[in-house]
Design a protein around this motif. Sequence first.
Motif, mmCIF file in Angstrom:
data_model
loop_
_atom_site.group_PDB
_atom_site.id
_atom_site.type_symbol
_atom_site.label_atom_id
_atom_site.label_comp_id
_atom_site.label_asym_id
_atom_site.label_seq_id
_atom_site.Cartn_x
_atom_site.Cartn_y
_atom_site.Cartn_z
ATOM 1 N N TRP A 205 12.765 5.920 3.970
ATOM 2 C CA TRP A 205 12.645 4.673 3.207
ATOM 3 C C TRP A 205 13.972 4.364 2.526
ATOM 4 C CZ3 TRP A 205 13.307 3.132 -1.842
ATOM 5 C CH2 TRP A 205 12.698 1.929 -2.235
ATOM 6 N N HIS A 206 14.578 5.388 1.929
ATOM 7 C CA HIS A 206 15.856 5.196 1.229
ATOM 8 C C HIS A 206 16.959 4.829 2.222
ATOM 9 C CE1 HIS A 206 14.074 6.880 -2.425
ATOM 10 N NE2 HIS A 206 13.530 7.798 -1.647
ATOM 11 N N ALA A 207 16.963 5.481 3.395
ATOM 12 C CA ALA A 207 17.978 5.164 4.403
ATOM 13 C C ALA A 207 17.829 3.720 4.881
ATOM 14 C CB ALA A 207 17.857 6.132 5.581
ATOM 15 N N HIS A 208 16.592 3.257 5.018
ATOM 16 C CA HIS A 208 16.353 1.885 5.468
ATOM 17 C C HIS A 208 16.919 0.873 4.477
ATOM 18 C CE1 HIS A 208 14.299 -1.510 7.318
ATOM 19 N NE2 HIS A 208 13.799 -1.838 6.147
ATOM 20 N N HIS A 209 16.861 1.204 3.204
ATOM 21 C CA HIS A 209 17.293 0.255 2.170
ATOM 22 C C HIS A 209 18.769 0.391 1.784
ATOM 23 C CE1 HIS A 209 13.467 -1.657 1.500
ATOM 24 N NE2 HIS A 209 12.860 -0.495 1.387
ATOM 25 N N LEU A 210 19.512 1.201 2.538
ATOM 26 C CA LEU A 210 20.961 1.232 2.320
ATOM 27 C C LEU A 210 21.566 -0.103 2.752
ATOM 28 C CD1 LEU A 210 21.741 4.830 3.628
ATOM 29 C CD2 LEU A 210 21.874 4.041 1.250
ATOM 30 N N PRO A 384 2.412 7.675 9.430
ATOM 31 C CA PRO A 384 2.002 6.827 8.312
ATOM 32 C C PRO A 384 0.512 6.505 8.364
ATOM 33 C CG PRO A 384 4.042 6.023 9.267
ATOM 34 C CD PRO A 384 3.537 7.086 10.184
ATOM 35 N N CYS A 385 -0.140 6.662 7.219
ATOM 36 C CA CYS A 385 -1.557 6.321 7.084
ATOM 37 C C CYS A 385 -1.724 5.478 5.830
ATOM 38 C CB CYS A 385 -2.418 7.589 7.032
ATOM 39 S SG CYS A 385 -2.431 8.556 8.552
ATOM 40 N N GLU A 386 -2.106 6.105 4.705
ATOM 41 C CA GLU A 386 -2.292 5.348 3.483
ATOM 42 C C GLU A 386 -0.943 4.889 2.927
ATOM 43 O OE1 GLU A 386 -2.608 8.552 4.021
ATOM 44 O OE2 GLU A 386 -2.971 9.713 2.180
ATOM 45 N N PRO A 387 -0.854 3.655 2.427
ATOM 46 C CA PRO A 387 0.440 3.106 1.990
ATOM 47 C C PRO A 387 1.103 3.888 0.866
ATOM 48 C CG PRO A 387 -1.143 1.341 2.306
ATOM 49 C CD PRO A 387 -1.910 2.620 2.412
ATOM 50 N N GLY A 388 0.333 4.563 0.033
ATOM 51 C CA GLY A 388 0.912 5.241 -1.113
ATOM 52 C C GLY A 388 1.466 6.616 -0.829
ATOM 53 N N ARG A 389 1.346 7.103 0.401
ATOM 54 C CA ARG A 389 1.827 8.443 0.707
ATOM 55 C C ARG A 389 3.251 8.397 1.229
ATOM 56 N NH1 ARG A 389 0.820 12.352 5.746
ATOM 57 N NH2 ARG A 389 1.196 14.377 4.748
ATOM 58 N N ARG A 390 4.111 9.185 0.596
ATOM 59 C CA ARG A 390 5.499 9.263 1.050
ATOM 60 C C ARG A 390 5.541 9.986 2.397
ATOM 61 N NH1 ARG A 390 10.560 11.480 -2.607
ATOM 62 N NH2 ARG A 390 12.234 10.886 -1.149
ATOM 63 N N PRO A 391 6.319 9.494 3.358
ATOM 64 C CA PRO A 391 6.430 10.194 4.637
ATOM 65 C C PRO A 391 6.870 11.641 4.421
ATOM 66 C CG PRO A 391 7.415 8.022 4.804
ATOM 67 C CD PRO A 391 7.098 8.230 3.350
ATOM 68 N N GLY A 467 4.177 1.434 -6.496
ATOM 69 C CA GLY A 467 4.354 2.841 -6.184
ATOM 70 C C GLY A 467 4.154 3.176 -4.714
ATOM 71 N N ASP A 468 3.883 2.167 -3.875
ATOM 72 C CA ASP A 468 3.623 2.398 -2.454
ATOM 73 C C ASP A 468 4.930 2.475 -1.667
ATOM 74 O OD1 ASP A 468 0.911 2.393 -2.884
ATOM 75 O OD2 ASP A 468 0.624 0.295 -2.274
ATOM 76 N N TRP A 469 4.837 3.167 -0.525
ATOM 77 C CA TRP A 469 5.956 3.252 0.404
ATOM 78 C C TRP A 469 5.801 2.263 1.553
ATOM 79 C CZ3 TRP A 469 9.890 6.349 -1.118
ATOM 80 C CH2 TRP A 469 9.598 7.318 -2.085
ATOM 81 N N TRP A 470 4.565 1.864 1.825
ATOM 82 C CA TRP A 470 4.280 0.985 2.951
ATOM 83 C C TRP A 470 3.446 -0.215 2.507
ATOM 84 C CZ3 TRP A 470 6.631 2.206 7.434
ATOM 85 C CH2 TRP A 470 6.963 3.540 7.681
ATOM 86 N N VAL A 471 3.585 -1.284 3.248
ATOM 87 C CA VAL A 471 2.659 -2.419 3.195
ATOM 88 C C VAL A 471 2.053 -2.522 4.590
ATOM 89 C CG1 VAL A 471 2.411 -4.908 2.939
ATOM 90 C CG2 VAL A 471 3.978 -3.655 1.445
ATOM 91 N N ARG A 472 0.740 -2.679 4.676
ATOM 92 C CA ARG A 472 0.125 -2.775 5.994
ATOM 93 C C ARG A 472 -0.902 -3.894 6.031
ATOM 94 N NH1 ARG A 472 -3.890 2.505 6.767
ATOM 95 N NH2 ARG A 472 -5.531 1.848 5.332
ATOM 96 N N GLU A 473 -1.102 -4.433 7.224
ATOM 97 C CA GLU A 473 -2.098 -5.485 7.425
ATOM 98 C C GLU A 473 -2.720 -5.323 8.811
ATOM 99 O OE1 GLU A 473 1.088 -8.924 8.888
ATOM 100 O OE2 GLU A 473 0.241 -8.997 6.864
#
Length: 484
Positions: A205-210, A384-391, A467-473
């Motif tokens: 996640w951090h690498a993606h936001h560089l 990835p499953c639940e949005p709040g879990r860090r990979p 506090g989530d790492w993912w957004v899913r739909e």
Amino acid sequence: MPTAVTDGLAWWGAGDYDVARQVLQRGVAALLVLAFAQVVTQFRPLLGSHGLLPVPDFVARVPFRVAPSLFHRRYSDRLVVGVGVAGAVLAASVVAGLPQRGPWWVPALVLLACWALYLSVVNVGQRFYGFGWESLLCEATFLVAWLGSDAEPVPWVGVVAARWLLFRLELGAGLIKWRGGHEWRDLTALDYHHETQPMPGPFSWHAHHLPRWWHRVEVVGNHVTQLGFPWLLLLPQPFPSVAGAVVVLTQAWLVLTGNFAWLNWAAMVLGAAMVSDGVWRTVGSWTGVAPSASAATSVASSSFVVATALVGALLLGLSWRPARNLVGPRQLMNASFEPLRLVNAYGAFGRVTRRREEVVVEGTDAERPGVEAVWREYLFRGKPCEPGRRPPQVAPWHLRLDWALWFVPLGSPSGWVVVLVERLLEADATTLRLLRVDPFGGGRPRWVRVRLFRYRYTTRAERRASGDWWVREPVMVLVDPRGR
């Protein structure tokens, strides 16, 4: 006193690669321990008699000559556990350095046994073993089997073969990218890759936001590393040492930003093995930990020379098709040109997906799977499953079910997913052990379905707020509700 014959064999030793031999033999063996441990823990629910893709069905339709494996003779779940345990014990002995204390043929026999056992697994592994690093481990195991024991000098044939393997691994990966999607040529591939890669890690996640300029630097660095530096392996020292060090550093960045099973670790083992003893001694003099002088004789035994010469000729003959694959316009990646997987073609991520879709498996106790049903999600260990879990960090361990599910939205044949649904309806204990959370606590749900969701990383603002790492739909229902 040496004879004229043995004096004439002194040239067979490469010299200056005793540390490299230890790195290669013990490093590859350590990866084998991991691989055989996965056979014990994951093979039966995935490929066993009651698995998702049963081996007995596979060997009934695929002949031995196409996929040689001891399981063509007989298969049982108990036998495959025995294979995993035996392979792990043999590989662990090499990590400890025990076979290397004997004559050259002792580590050769131990590692060839590991190669034959793991080849038997890979050749019947189907979707769950269809990864480039499986062939890489098979090839590397066969190669290090012929590096000899501590009593023999390191054969120059083994040094050349190791360089040729790393050359194909790195250059193949670089060429497949350059020839693949335009995102590698316009330097935008890393704008997406950290988010859409099969198994993100804790820092993805951090690498993606560089900054985007950094992603451009990453892509340029990848091209330089994989298209330029491999050619140094064809030159005299110290150039191969430089190339090996670059491989170790770049692969370490991939370890930090993703989970690619043992692929990166195998590349680092190969990279470290390119470094000569002289360079290790120089580094050791800086750190105060210099490698000790080798106890090996300066002259190879005649039997060792004959054996390694024959193996060298075999590998040379088998190298034609992989070499042609590198320069051909229709380059294959992660391909084996013969069933023994001795000299293979490598490469990964010729194209980078821009959209992440994930399989979500749900079950319910409701009498009918209508709108009133309350669906509960099965949670997997790595994907990835639940949005709040860090990979999580899982590599170098390989979560084979999680990886296979990543390919489903990309159009990979997935009839086995329906079998997975059936096993969950049965509350099959071995299948449930592959999961992180069974929402039914070992009980049997009435209905199970499979849905497809679109995932993306949260923005920095979204993460601060939720506090989530993912957004899913949700996207669609992939497998309609099936009941018992």
